[in-house]
Design a protein around this motif. Structure first.
Motif, PDB file in Angstrom:
ATOM      1  N   THR A  43       0.821  -1.215   0.000  1.00 55.54           N
ATOM      2  CA  THR A  43       0.000   0.000   0.000  1.00 55.54           C
ATOM      3  C   THR A  43       0.859   1.270   0.000  1.00 55.54           C
ATOM      4  O   THR A  43       0.647   2.169  -0.820  1.00 55.54           O
ATOM      5  N   VAL A  44       1.806   1.350   0.916  1.00 58.13           N
ATOM      6  CA  VAL A  44       2.627   2.553   1.046  1.00 58.13           C
ATOM      7  C   VAL A  44       3.529   2.712  -0.177  1.00 58.13           C
ATOM      8  O   VAL A  44       3.682   3.808  -0.715  1.00 58.13           O
ATOM      9  N   SER A  45       4.100   1.606  -0.640  1.00 59.44           N
ATOM     10  CA  SER A  45       4.984   1.652  -1.821  1.00 59.44           C
ATOM     11  C   SER A  45       4.243   2.157  -3.052  1.00 59.44           C
ATOM     12  O   SER A  45       4.751   2.989  -3.800  1.00 59.44           O
ATOM     13  N   ARG A  46       3.044   1.650  -3.262  1.00 55.76           N
ATOM     14  CA  ARG A  46       2.258   2.099  -4.421  1.00 55.76           C
ATOM     15  C   ARG A  46       1.866   3.559  -4.270  1.00 55.76           C
ATOM     16  O   ARG A  46       1.903   4.328  -5.231  1.00 55.76           O
ATOM     17  N   LEU A  47       1.493   3.941  -3.071  1.00 57.45           N
ATOM     18  CA  LEU A  47       1.060   5.315  -2.821  1.00 57.45           C
ATOM     19  C   LEU A  47       2.198   6.315  -3.044  1.00 57.45           C
ATOM     20  O   LEU A  47       1.983   7.395  -3.602  1.00 57.45           O
ATOM     21  N   LEU A  48       3.423   5.939  -2.650  1.00 57.87           N
ATOM     22  CA  LEU A  48       4.549   6.875  -2.710  1.00 57.87           C
ATOM     23  C   LEU A  48       5.494   6.639  -3.893  1.00 57.87           C
ATOM     24  O   LEU A  48       6.466   7.368  -4.053  1.00 57.87           O
ATOM     25  N   GLY A  49       5.214   5.634  -4.696  1.00 61.12           N
ATOM     26  CA  GLY A  49       6.013   5.440  -5.905  1.00 61.12           C
ATOM     27  C   GLY A  49       7.224   4.547  -5.760  1.00 61.12           C
ATOM     28  O   GLY A  49       8.211   4.740  -6.462  1.00 61.12           O
ATOM     29  N   GLY A  50       7.203   3.588  -4.854  1.00 55.99           N
ATOM     30  CA  GLY A  50       8.298   2.634  -4.753  1.00 55.99           C
ATOM     31  C   GLY A  50       8.581   2.219  -3.324  1.00 55.99           C
ATOM     32  O   GLY A  50       8.254   2.946  -2.376  1.00 55.99           O
ATOM     33  N   PRO A  51       9.208   1.048  -3.162  1.00 53.20           N
ATOM     34  CA  PRO A  51       9.460   0.538  -1.809  1.00 53.20           C
ATOM     35  C   PRO A  51      10.446   1.382  -1.005  1.00 53.20           C
ATOM     36  O   PRO A  51      10.283   1.531   0.209  1.00 53.20           O
TER      37      PRO A  51
END
Length: 197
Positions: A43-51
């Motif tokens: 969720t966070v990775s997709r929201l912010l553009g990467g792990p």
């Protein structure tokens, strides 16, 4: 609990005490829930553009929550009655020694793990090449958690605070519970990664 003079050793009506209890319990729960959700859903990775960006965001949140927790812990110690039993100089020096030892464990853990290793990068798919086995991990498992706990205990001793010592016990219990969840889950992450290679 009362001192010889009849004063309470712990003021249960003190809001700083209860805010400190809440932040101590909330922080490890928060980062474990968010990190597990990230591992399963990204969720966070997709929201912010990467792990990597996601891990940095979680790290900043963890540091901010930790600062908030530490401030409330100190406020709780300061707003609670002092415990005369701890007025002896050897408790003061023991407190400073605990802060020093705890700080060494925390900072050397960070140095050994690096940024992503410290802030749950493995939950974001940012895995370490090998398990860290040198100092301080060769002395104690989970040295960052136990170092932090020792710092809390040292601070309570320096402030001659019985409530601070009890809050330190709560820190230790919360970290122990977090370890019971994190340890096997992290092992599972690395086992799955090794099977994929």
């Amino acid at each position: 609990m009362r001192t010889n003079e009849g004063d309470a050793l712990i003021s249960f009506s003190d809001r700083n005490l209860w805010i400190s209890v809440t932040t101590i319990m909330f922080n490890p729960l928060f980062w474990n829930v968010v990190a597990r959700r990230e591992y399963r859903r990204q969720t966070v990775s997709r929201l912010l553009g990467g792990p990597r960006k996601g891990c940095v965001a979680l790290a900043l949140t963890i540091v901010g929550l930790g600062f908030f927790r530490d401030c409330w812990f100190k406020l709780a110690c300061d707003s609670q009655p002092e415990w005369p039993f701890l007025f002896e100089n050897y408790f003061l020096w023991l407190g400073y020694l605990c802060i020093l030892i705890g700080s060494i464990l925390v900072f050397s853990s960070y140095w050994a793990l690096g940024f992503y290793g410290t802030f749950l990068g493995d939950y974001f798919g940012i895995l370490m090449d090998n398990k860290v086995t040198h100092f301080p991990f060769n002395l104690i498992d989970n040295p960052m958690y136990w170092g932090s706990t020792i710092i809390f205990g040292g601070t309570a001793l320096v402030k001659a605070s019985l409530s601070g010592l009890l809050l330190t016990c709560l820190v230790a219990a919360c970290y122990k519970i977090a370890i019971l969840f994190e340890g096997p889950f992290t092992t599972e992450i690395y086992n799955k990664s090794n099977k994929m290679v």
